[in-house]
Design a protein around this motif. Structure first.
Motif, PDB file in Angstrom:
ATOM      1  N   PHE A 146       0.787  -1.233   0.000  1.00  0.00           N
ATOM      2  CA  PHE A 146       0.000   0.000   0.000  1.00  0.00           C
ATOM      3  C   PHE A 146       0.823   1.289   0.000  1.00  0.00           C
ATOM      4  O   PHE A 146       0.260   2.368  -0.140  1.00  0.00           O
ATOM      5  CB  PHE A 146      -0.936   0.024   1.214  1.00  0.00           C
ATOM      6  N   GLY A 147       2.129   1.204   0.202  1.00  0.00           N
ATOM      7  CA  GLY A 147       2.955   2.406   0.228  1.00  0.00           C
ATOM      8  C   GLY A 147       3.095   2.966   1.629  1.00  0.00           C
ATOM      9  O   GLY A 147       2.656   2.344   2.575  1.00  0.00           O
ATOM     10  N   PRO A 148       3.718   4.067   1.834  1.00  0.00           N
ATOM     11  CA  PRO A 148       4.191   5.080   0.901  1.00  0.00           C
ATOM     12  C   PRO A 148       5.452   4.686   0.143  1.00  0.00           C
ATOM     13  O   PRO A 148       5.735   5.230  -0.915  1.00  0.00           O
ATOM     14  CB  PRO A 148       4.465   6.280   1.803  1.00  0.00           C
ATOM     15  N   ARG A 149       6.228   3.747   0.687  1.00  0.00           N
ATOM     16  CA  ARG A 149       7.410   3.256  -0.013  1.00  0.00           C
ATOM     17  C   ARG A 149       7.286   1.756  -0.135  1.00  0.00           C
ATOM     18  O   ARG A 149       6.763   1.091   0.739  1.00  0.00           O
ATOM     19  CB  ARG A 149       8.673   3.633   0.768  1.00  0.00           C
ATOM     20  N   ARG A 150       7.810   1.218  -1.202  1.00  0.00           N
ATOM     21  CA  ARG A 150       7.738  -0.227  -1.450  1.00  0.00           C
ATOM     22  C   ARG A 150       8.881  -0.928  -0.705  1.00  0.00           C
ATOM     23  O   ARG A 150       9.884  -1.293  -1.276  1.00  0.00           O
ATOM     24  CB  ARG A 150       7.810  -0.529  -2.938  1.00  0.00           C
ATOM     25  N   ALA A 151       8.692  -1.081   0.596  1.00  0.00           N
ATOM     26  CA  ALA A 151       9.673  -1.763   1.444  1.00  0.00           C
ATOM     27  C   ALA A 151       8.935  -2.397   2.607  1.00  0.00           C
ATOM     28  O   ALA A 151       7.791  -2.044   2.896  1.00  0.00           O
ATOM     29  CB  ALA A 151      10.709  -0.771   1.953  1.00  0.00           C
ATOM     30  N   ARG A 152       9.600  -3.307   3.282  1.00  0.00           N
ATOM     31  CA  ARG A 152       8.993  -3.912   4.469  1.00  0.00           C
ATOM     32  C   ARG A 152       8.970  -2.899   5.602  1.00  0.00           C
ATOM     33  O   ARG A 152       9.800  -2.008   5.663  1.00  0.00           O
ATOM     34  CB  ARG A 152       9.769  -5.155   4.876  1.00  0.00           C
ATOM     35  N   PHE A 153       8.030  -3.080   6.513  1.00  0.00           N
ATOM     36  CA  PHE A 153       7.843  -2.140   7.611  1.00  0.00           C
ATOM     37  C   PHE A 153       9.114  -1.986   8.437  1.00  0.00           C
ATOM     38  O   PHE A 153       9.487  -0.874   8.811  1.00  0.00           O
ATOM     39  CB  PHE A 153       6.687  -2.615   8.499  1.00  0.00           C
ATOM     40  N   THR A 154       9.792  -3.086   8.725  1.00  0.00           N
ATOM     41  CA  THR A 154      10.980  -3.026   9.570  1.00  0.00           C
ATOM     42  C   THR A 154      12.160  -2.353   8.888  1.00  0.00           C
ATOM     43  O   THR A 154      13.108  -1.954   9.552  1.00  0.00           O
ATOM     44  CB  THR A 154      11.402  -4.435  10.026  1.00  0.00           C
ATOM     45  N   ARG A 155      12.121  -2.204   7.592  1.00  0.00           N
ATOM     46  CA  ARG A 155      13.220  -1.560   6.856  1.00  0.00           C
ATOM     47  C   ARG A 155      12.969  -0.084   6.584  1.00  0.00           C
ATOM     48  O   ARG A 155      13.824   0.592   6.026  1.00  0.00           O
ATOM     49  CB  ARG A 155      13.454  -2.294   5.543  1.00  0.00           C
ATOM     50  N   LEU A 156      11.815   0.413   6.970  1.00  0.00           N
ATOM     51  CA  LEU A 156      11.482   1.818   6.745  1.00  0.00           C
ATOM     52  C   LEU A 156      12.107   2.699   7.815  1.00  0.00           C
ATOM     53  O   LEU A 156      12.290   2.268   8.960  1.00  0.00           O
ATOM     54  CB  LEU A 156       9.965   2.010   6.771  1.00  0.00           C
ATOM     55  N   PRO A 157      12.390   3.960   7.478  1.00  0.00           N
ATOM     56  CA  PRO A 157      12.805   4.914   8.518  1.00  0.00           C
ATOM     57  C   PRO A 157      11.642   5.170   9.480  1.00  0.00           C
ATOM     58  O   PRO A 157      10.474   4.922   9.165  1.00  0.00           O
ATOM     59  CB  PRO A 157      13.151   6.190   7.743  1.00  0.00           C
ATOM     60  N   HIS A 158      11.978   5.688  10.646  1.00  0.00           N
ATOM     61  CA  HIS A 158      10.984   5.899  11.711  1.00  0.00           C
ATOM     62  C   HIS A 158       9.792   6.744  11.241  1.00  0.00           C
ATOM     63  O   HIS A 158       8.637   6.402  11.508  1.00  0.00           O
ATOM     64  CB  HIS A 158      11.664   6.561  12.919  1.00  0.00           C
ATOM     65  N   ALA A 159      10.059   7.824  10.512  1.00  0.00           N
ATOM     66  CA  ALA A 159       8.975   8.702  10.056  1.00  0.00           C
ATOM     67  C   ALA A 159       8.031   7.964   9.101  1.00  0.00           C
ATOM     68  O   ALA A 159       6.810   8.160   9.153  1.00  0.00           O
ATOM     69  CB  ALA A 159       9.546   9.943   9.376  1.00  0.00           C
ATOM     70  N   ASP A 160       8.567   7.117   8.254  1.00  0.00           N
ATOM     71  CA  ASP A 160       7.727   6.356   7.327  1.00  0.00           C
ATOM     72  C   ASP A 160       6.911   5.287   8.064  1.00  0.00           C
ATOM     73  O   ASP A 160       5.785   4.978   7.665  1.00  0.00           O
ATOM     74  CB  ASP A 160       8.575   5.708   6.232  1.00  0.00           C
ATOM     75  N   ARG A 161       7.469   4.725   9.129  1.00  0.00           N
ATOM     76  CA  ARG A 161       6.702   3.755   9.925  1.00  0.00           C
ATOM     77  C   ARG A 161       5.485   4.420  10.546  1.00  0.00           C
ATOM     78  O   ARG A 161       4.392   3.860  10.549  1.00  0.00           O
ATOM     79  CB  ARG A 161       7.583   3.165  11.032  1.00  0.00           C
TER      80      ARG A 161
END
Length: 195
Positions: A105-120
């Motif tokens: 669903f986005g905002p970035r095409r990555a796994r939750f644990t690999r996202l920066p804190h703000a994106d989480r």
């Protein structure tokens, strides 16, 4: 070929449900396999819980104790261990759904644990306000589990001014002589305010 095109709207959800069923079977077999780890959660699931805990309860928030500092990973691990065995795969699916949610669903095409804190934080906010019911329910379930653990921590309770009491409904014996009946005090709504 035209029959396949006509059935495309039905094929997508069927494939997603089949993938979820395969994942559930895999999780049930992994959980019941001999030699499985003593922890109720796998290493990956513990990482997902830690990432969610620090996104919901950051270190620099209004309460200075972060989610991982409050012991939410251990709390959720014990919570899953106490849950009846047939329900545990559903809880694991909840964690993996959160992990894969940004990839779908986005905002970035990555796994939750690999996202920066703000994106989480953005992912959890989008789940809370999603028009897709399953995403909203997943967020509410996750937030409920983590909030229970966060508020059960003594440092957090002290920071918000709540006194932890293991037996809140028992009469207090302090301040009265032996054999003297306890005086009935009006219920307190807040410090200094009575009903």
């Amino acid at each position: 070929m035209s029959e396949l095109v006509a059935h495309l709207p039905v094929i997508g959800p069927v494939v997603v449900l089949a993938a979820l069923a395969v994942a559930a079977v895999f999780l049930v077999r992994r959980a019941s396999a001999p030699g499985a780890p003593s922890s109720a959660l796998s290493v990956k699931e513990r990482a997902i819980v830690a990432a969610c805990a620090d996104a919901l309860f950051p270190a620099g928030g209004p309460i200075p104790v972060s989610g991982t500092e409050a012991g939410l990973v251990e709390y959720v691990d014990r919570y899953v261990a106490r849950t009846p065995r047939p329900l545990r795969p559903y809880m694991r699916l909840l964690f993996h759904f959160v992990e894969l949610s940004p990839w779908v669903f986005g905002p970035r095409r990555a796994r939750f644990t690999r996202l920066p804190h703000a994106d989480r934080i953005a992912v959890l906010a989008s789940m809370a306000q999603s028009c897709i019911y399953l995403r909203r329910v997943t967020f509410l379930s996750l937030r409920t589990m983590l909030s229970m653990g966060y508020l059960a921590n003594e440092k957090v309770a002290g920071a918000i001014g709540v006194a932890c009491c293991a037996t809140p409904f028992e009469r207090r014996a302090a301040g009265r002589a032996a054999g003297e009946p306890a005086a009935a005090a009006p219920p307190s709504l807040a410090p200094g305010v009575t009903a």
